[in-house]
Design an enzyme around this catalytic site. Structure first.
Site, PDB file in Angstrom:
ATOM      1  CB  CYS A  69     -74.945 -59.289  69.260  1.00  0.00           C
ATOM      2  SG  CYS A  69     -73.663 -60.540  70.255  1.00  0.00           S
TER       3      CYS A  69
ATOM      4  CG  HIS B 119     -72.621 -56.189  71.588  1.00  0.00           C
ATOM      5  ND1 HIS B 119     -73.921 -56.792  71.735  1.00  0.00           N
ATOM      6  CD2 HIS B 119     -72.518 -55.014  71.259  1.00  0.00           C
ATOM      7  CE1 HIS B 119     -73.985 -55.886  70.410  1.00  0.00           C
ATOM      8  NE2 HIS B 119     -73.320 -54.981  70.356  1.00  0.00           N
TER       9      HIS B 119
END
Length: 1284
Positions: free
Chosen positions: A200, A447
């Site tokens: 990510c 994330h």
């Protein structure tokens, strides 16, 4: 709409067979609904179908329509002309989803449908009912039991046509789940990137770079060869990725890009820093752009320049230097907003005292040092320092403080205070926010996603494969950090309560600003014409192929895949890729054996297609089903019936193969695969043998009812050791095995006088069963059935049989089943090609495997081999080697979980493995009394149950040997001088570490250190073993502990002699053994930095007075002079308080902020409870060998968990130690080398930190070498690297 009690599920089973119909259907018509429906139909998700039932008044049984397709699903209509339940006064109509049994619950269709009985006289009187239903395995159909009263069914009423037929129409609208139908391209004009596991961080960076069109155009303009593959070329991979982001309809994969980086699966699951990847990627692209027309594109986009200056305050001397930057790191801690960070970045530092600036002509001078900006780039990348080292936790921590940034910033503010005097001020440095990259989570994981506004107006959230529109508040205010602005407010406790604040772990990590002046050029138009033609053509082809595959995948459940096998495929596979059964259905060539037709096609259409592709006319085609028998074999089972050959493909659910036993199911169960065997019948009637279905149920092995069976033949040649497919025959069950042999001899033109053998191949798992057939018995007695396999061979004579390895088919097939090709690789080089490949049997014992490998490698003793299994998932060696004889057979050695492998890794030991496993090799480094690393790391091998004291004794012997070797090496080098210069070659260390350090020629200092160690060993000085990690001591190991309990994979093991003042005989009850480590200074405010400079100046002046003064050992006045009343010896003289502002600010900064990371070599020091800080510092300065001038610049701080850090005045330690004895460990015997009443301070709760700059190995300025890190493959994090 009727009442709910008229909605029923059909009560009769829906799989009842229907004879040749009284049912006639009209052609399936899918078009827009007529105007009478009131709303247009979605062509993709809606449609209608009309069903004609002729002679309706004479129908009594259940009627089933043919299968039709609407909304990418298959449907059927059911009709009960006399109702499906009492009182039998209505016509019942239901809609059925025939694929419900094979569809996963997540794909069950939810439909709104309307059933209509057409009135042929007056369309306004059409009778209709509507319902909503989710069709599932439990409820495959839904409709109305009381659809239309039978009294209304007549020609006069109009519900029957003039010919007596009824027409039923169904209109269906599929209700899609919007959660799975979100289309980023349609909603936002952009698509996302797929996450490979932990990529990510890379996805957010790539999206930001893509949305700088100037950068994208530069990537497109990079020249690339026509035949370069994306997985092997970084420029091609990035061009391909950007093209797909610009024109693809769905989320794009980054696998080709990461392959071009040289990454493997392990790298894809390791999260890295965005800024680190950004720098590495741009550096690699800049390298690829050299000598091209876009050579300076990256610099023109991201590069700025700083103006570094040092200006003397009292003489006209000024030094300036221009440096380039691609991004800026801005402080978050202590800054409220982005302007505070720029203020801190350009803050001027005063150089005075010991930190004065040295000039060429004027000597040491006070000066001011700072950084300004010479030029700022069009695209300004700002890295926010959200992570810092926390010494108290001994770990990195994330700073979640509130930090404000703005949609527009003006870096010309304050009359250009951030700009250098020579900066070009003709262009306004006003920047507009383009991207906000966000990190959600903590320091150990989280994330990444990004907020980007490509057009400068609408914010978009790029979260891996999903792109959505967001408002400005979500992109800015919500990413400031600190508390949640939408905190919960409890209105029941007062008129205006404070909202509850929740910590936010999601905040901005990187900001990207684009200068307003350069916005048009940076956000330029980029089209297909910017891509070189040969690359554009290839990318367009790849994109079209991908879209075609996606369409095929989306419609796969509407098609049936028929795998057609003929004798040709049997001949290709038997004896080559497979020796058992007839073929592997997964290895069939798709271009010849796969037929893909819609499920609602008639089987006759498939038959015609087979005739067209194979040239076999339909009259000579007979199709057989396949069955997995109870013993696991796959064989042809029975021919298709006449009814099956007349049906639609979707109705052939009885022969539908979902998966082999043990295979994964899931969503693939919605796909329909039918394997068939094509028997080519002979021309005419001659030779045609009818074969009927066996009467036994599924999985049985019963003989055919007609007296004939379809049998397949293989031929084994024992001399050539080959097995091949011969053909098939339809045989009478009354024939004997001997007659079959005679018939085969005639066909093969074999000598009938030579005896032959016939075997039946029964099964091959878990063991091979190939049984010899009695020539006298009939096939019925031998229980032959359709699909059985017979193996024919000629019998060998006595001499031939003795010479053959496998004289019979059963012996050969047992060998084939058990043989394995095993590849052996060196453990130290697992990526290299195999060193040896052996053919072994899977029941080969562990000892036999080692013996075979040793013979192949030419090793004299196979017991010195140690094997390691292969990791099926990472394609690398497993962590732990195979223990001696722990695997019973080769099959167990090659097994990883439920997966079989074909690779083993080996290493050659210097002693037998059985003895080796009773020992443990421990890596230990020896340090002198200053904590300096001496010699080389020692690998000591001892018995696992031996005490640590034996390890220390063995290390002592190693040190004595190393001292003797060092003396001899230096003597030899001196004798050979000067011709020996450059010939200081070291002998290699023994395998496994059995010998000591390599005898390289040491320096005089190293020789002296080793000689000192040898003398201490001879004198009997006790040693101690320490566990060290991150440059801190965590434990002193008890000499009575066993070697097996010592872990050198995580900890660094350090051995040292107990210093004389720490021996048990020298310690008193009031003595403490304290852990000391070197640590960097924390970030300081301007006031604290100025105070530190003043104290450094005072410390330098006081250094000549004695090593006990300076820094925080004695307070100084504002001029840096010593306090006249101070008592350096720790007496009781009066003391004046120091300056109130500067030193107090410095003390507060050092106490409240955790020090920086530890470095160098920690050590243990004895402290008496009545000893003063000055006395301790004097001893430390001498012990570490640091000059008084340098040591005066050091700070001493007590660092603990409870209480917090403490600034030590020149008091004794009595009050501090007495008040906090609960933090101290109860015993110091291991540290003192014997029983003592002194106290060992627990280093996890209290330690002494020496705060200073890291100026080289050792931390003390002595130039000592540092201990090597842990050798564990899993104890470090890989940096970001791009190899492509």
């Amino acid at each position: 709409m009727e009442d709910d009690d008229q909605l029923y599920q059909a009560v009769e089973p829906m799989d009842a067979e229907v004879g040749e119909p009284q049912v006639q259907t009209v052609k399936d018509i899918v078009q827009e609904a007529p105007a009478s429906t009131g709303k247009p139909m979605d062509m993709e998700n809606s449609g209608f179908y009309e069903w004609v039932l002729p002679n309706f008044a004479k129908l009594t049984d259940k009627q089933i329509s043919e299968t039709f397709e609407i909304g990418t699903y298959l449907w059927k209509l059911l009709c009960f002309p006399k109702q499906n339940s009492q009182p039998y006064r209505h016509v019942s109509v239901f809609l059925e989803y025939p694929e419900a049994s094979y569809t996963p619950a997540t794909l069950n269709p939810k439909a709104n449908f309307k059933l209509i009985c057409i009135n042929h006289k007056d369309p306004t009187k059409n009778f209709s009912k509507e319902a909503n239903h989710t069709f599932s395995q439990e409820q495959v159909d839904w409709g109305f039991s009381q659809m239309l009263p039978l009294t209304d069914v007549s020609i006069n009423s109009g519900y029957l046509r003039e010919d007596g037929a009824m027409v039923i129409r169904v209109e269906i609208t599929i209700q899609r789940d919007e959660r799975y139908l979100y289309d980023s391209r349609t909603e936002t004009g952009y698509v996302g990137l797929k996450n490979q596991g932990a990529t990510c961080y890379m996805n957010s960076l790539l999206q930001y770079l893509y949305n700088i069109p100037h950068f994208r155009k530069a990537v497109y303009h990079m020249p690339v060869p026509e035949n370069d593959e994306p997985s092997k070329s970084l420029p091609v991979a990035l061009q391909s990725l950007f093209y797909k982001l610009q024109y693809a309809r769905s989320a794009v994969s980054t696998k080709e890009l990461t392959k071009s980086f040289g990454w493997n699966t392990y790298d894809a699951f390791m999260q890295h820093d965005v800024q680190e990847l950004n720098r590495v990627l741009c550096e690699k692209l800049e390298e690829k752009m050299k000598n091209t027309r876009v050579e300076k594109a990256i610099n023109e986009t991201f590069e700025g320049h700083t103006y570094n200056f040092i200006e003397c305050l009292h003489v006209p001397v000024k030094s300036t230097r221009k440096e380039s930057f691609m991004d800026l790191q801005l402080d978050v801690k202590g800054c409220r907003n982005i302007y505070d960070s720029f203020d801190k970045y350009t803050e001027v530092e005063i150089l005075n005292g010991q930190n004065q600036y040295k000039t060429d002509d004027h000597g040491m001078q006070d000066a001011r040092k700072g950084i300004l900006f010479e030029s700022l780039p069009p695209v300004l990348q700002l890295q926010l320092k959200r992570f810092e080292y926390d010494c108290q936790r001994d770990a990195m921590v994330k700073i979640n403080d509130r930090y404000e940034f703005y949609e527009e910033i003006d870096l010309d503010r304050g009359d250009g205070k951030y700009l250098s005097p020579t900066a070009d001020r003709s262009v306004r440095n006003v920047y507009r926010l383009h991207s906000v990259l966000v990190h959600s989570g903590g320091v150990h994981g989280g994330h990444y996603y990004g907020y980007i506004r490509p057009d400068g107006k609408q914010w978009l959230k790029f979260d891996d494969d999903r792109v959505s529109k967001e408002d400005a508040r979500q992109a800015l205010d919500a990413q400031f950090g600190a508390g949640d602005d939408d905190g919960y407010t409890n209105q029941q406790h007062g008129p205006a309560p404070l909202p509850l604040k929740y910590a936010k772990f999601s905040n901005a990590y990187m900001l990207v600003y684009v200068r307003a002046h350069d916005w048009p050029s940076m956000m330029c138009e980029v089209g297909k014409e910017d891509i070189v033609k040969h690359l554009r053509d290839r990318l367009e082809r790849e994109q079209a192929d991908k879209e075609s595959r996606q369409r095929d995948k989306a419609e796969a459940h509407l098609y049936c895949l028929l795998k057609l096998v003929t004798d040709e495929q049997f001949k290709e596979q038997v004896g080559s890729s497979s020796s058992f059964d007839l073929c592997d259905l997964e290895r069939l060539p798709p271009e010849r054996c796969h037929y893909r037709l819609r499920k609602n096609c008639k089987f006759a259409e498939f038959r015609e297609e087979v005739a067209r592709r194979t040239g076999v006319p339909p009259a000579r085609q007979r199709f057989w089903t396949w069955k997995i028998r109870s013993n696991g074999t796959l064989r042809p089972d029975r021919p298709l019936t006449t009814a099956e050959e007349a049906a639609q493909l979707v109705d052939l659910k009885d022969i539908r193969t979902l998966a082999r036993e043990g295979a994964a199911g899931g969503a693939r169960s919605a796909l329909m695969t039918i394997p068939l065997y094509l028997e080519v019948l002979p021309e005419g009637e001659e030779g045609f043998m009818p074969v009927a279905v066996s009467p036994g149920g599924k999985g049985t092995h019963a003989p055919s009812r007609t007296g004939h069976v379809l049998v397949f033949f293989k031929v084994y040649d024992p001399v050539a050791e080959s097995l091949s497919y011969y053909g098939h025959h339809v045989l009478s069950l009354t024939a004997t095995a001997g007659q079959v042999i005679e018939h085969l001899n005639e066909e093969m033109e074999e000598d009938a006088s030579r005896p032959a053998l016939l075997f039946e191949e029964v099964k091959f798992e878990p063991t091979v069963m190939v049984e010899a057939m009695d020539p006298r018995k009939q096939l019925r007695e031998l229980e032959m059935d359709n699909g059985d396999i017979l193996v024919f061979q000629r019998r060998l004579g006595p001499e031939e049989e003795a010479a053959a390895r496998y004289p019979t088919a059963d012996a050969y097939m047992s060998y084939v089943h058990n043989r394995r090709q095993v590849h052996f690789k060196k453990l130290e080089d697992p990526q290299a090609p195999p060193v040896a490949t052996l053919e072994l049997l899977r029941n080969t014992s562990y000892d036999e495997v080692c013996s075979g490998l040793a013979a192949k490698l030419g090793l004299p003793d196979p017991t010195h081999l140690r094997l390691t299994r292969h990791n099926y998932f990472s394609c690398a060696p497993q962590r732990a080697p195979v223990k001696w004889r722990s695997a019973s057979s080769l099959e167990h050695l090659l097994l990883h979980g439920q997966h079989a492998t074909d690779t083993l890794y080996f290493e050659v030991l210097d002693l037998p493995l059985e003895e080796m496993e009773q020992l443990k090799t421990v890596k230990v480094s020896y340090h002198n009394e200053r904590g300096e690393f001496v010699g080389e790391q020692h690998s000591l091998r001892l018995k696992k149950d031996a005490p640590v004291s034996e390890l220390l004794a063995e290390l002592g012997r190693r040190l004595q040997a190393a001292a003797a070797e060092a003396t001899a090496a230096r003597a030899a080098a001196a004798a050979a001088a000067p011709s020996a210069e450059g010939q200081e070659a070291a002998a290699p260390a023994s395998t496994g570490g059995a010998a000591g350090p390599a005898p390289a020629v040491p320096t005089a200092t190293e020789e002296a250190a080793l000689q000192a160690a040898a003398a201490l060993v001879a004198a009997g000085r006790p040693m101690r073993l320490l566990e060290v990690n991150s440059n801190k001591i965590y434990k002193i190991i008890d000499p009575a502990d066993t070697i097996d309990a010592v872990n050198d994979g995580y900890w660094q093991l350090r051995a040292e002699f107990v210093p004389p003042d720490q021996l048990a005989s020298a310690l008193a009850p009031g003595d403490f053994l304290l852990h000391v480590c070197h640590m960097q200074l924390p970030p300081l405010s301007a006031a604290a930095a100025a105070a530190m400079a003043a104290m450094h100046a005072a410390g330098g002046a006081a250094a000549a007075a004695g090593p006990g003064a300076g820094a925080n050992g004695e307070p100084m006045d504002a001029e840096g002079e010593d306090d006249a009343d101070a008592d350096v010896d720790g007496g009781d003289g009066d003391r004046r308080a120091g300056p109130l502002r500067g030193p107090e600010a410095l003390k507060q900064a050092l106490v409240e902020q955790m020090p920086g990371p530890a470095f160098g070599d920690p050590f243990i020091v004895r402290v008496h409870e009545h000893e003063t800080v000055s006395q301790l510092k004097a001893r430390l300065q001498v012990l570490l060998g640091v000059s008084p001038e340098d040591f005066a610049r050091w700070f001493v701080l007590m660092v603990g968990t409870r209480p917090n850090n403490a600034w030590l005045e020149d008091d004794d330690f009595t009050e501090y130690f007495t008040g906090h004895r609960h933090q101290l460990a109860p015993s110091a015997e291991a540290a003192a080398g014997g029983q003592t009443n002194a106290t060992l301070v627990d280093p996890g709760k209290l330690m002494l930190a020496l705060l200073h700059d890291d100026r080289g190995p050792g931390g003390g300025g002595g130039g000592a070498r540092r201990q090597p890190p842990s050798g564990s493959r899993y104890a470090y994090e890989k940096p970001v690297r791009i190899y492509g």
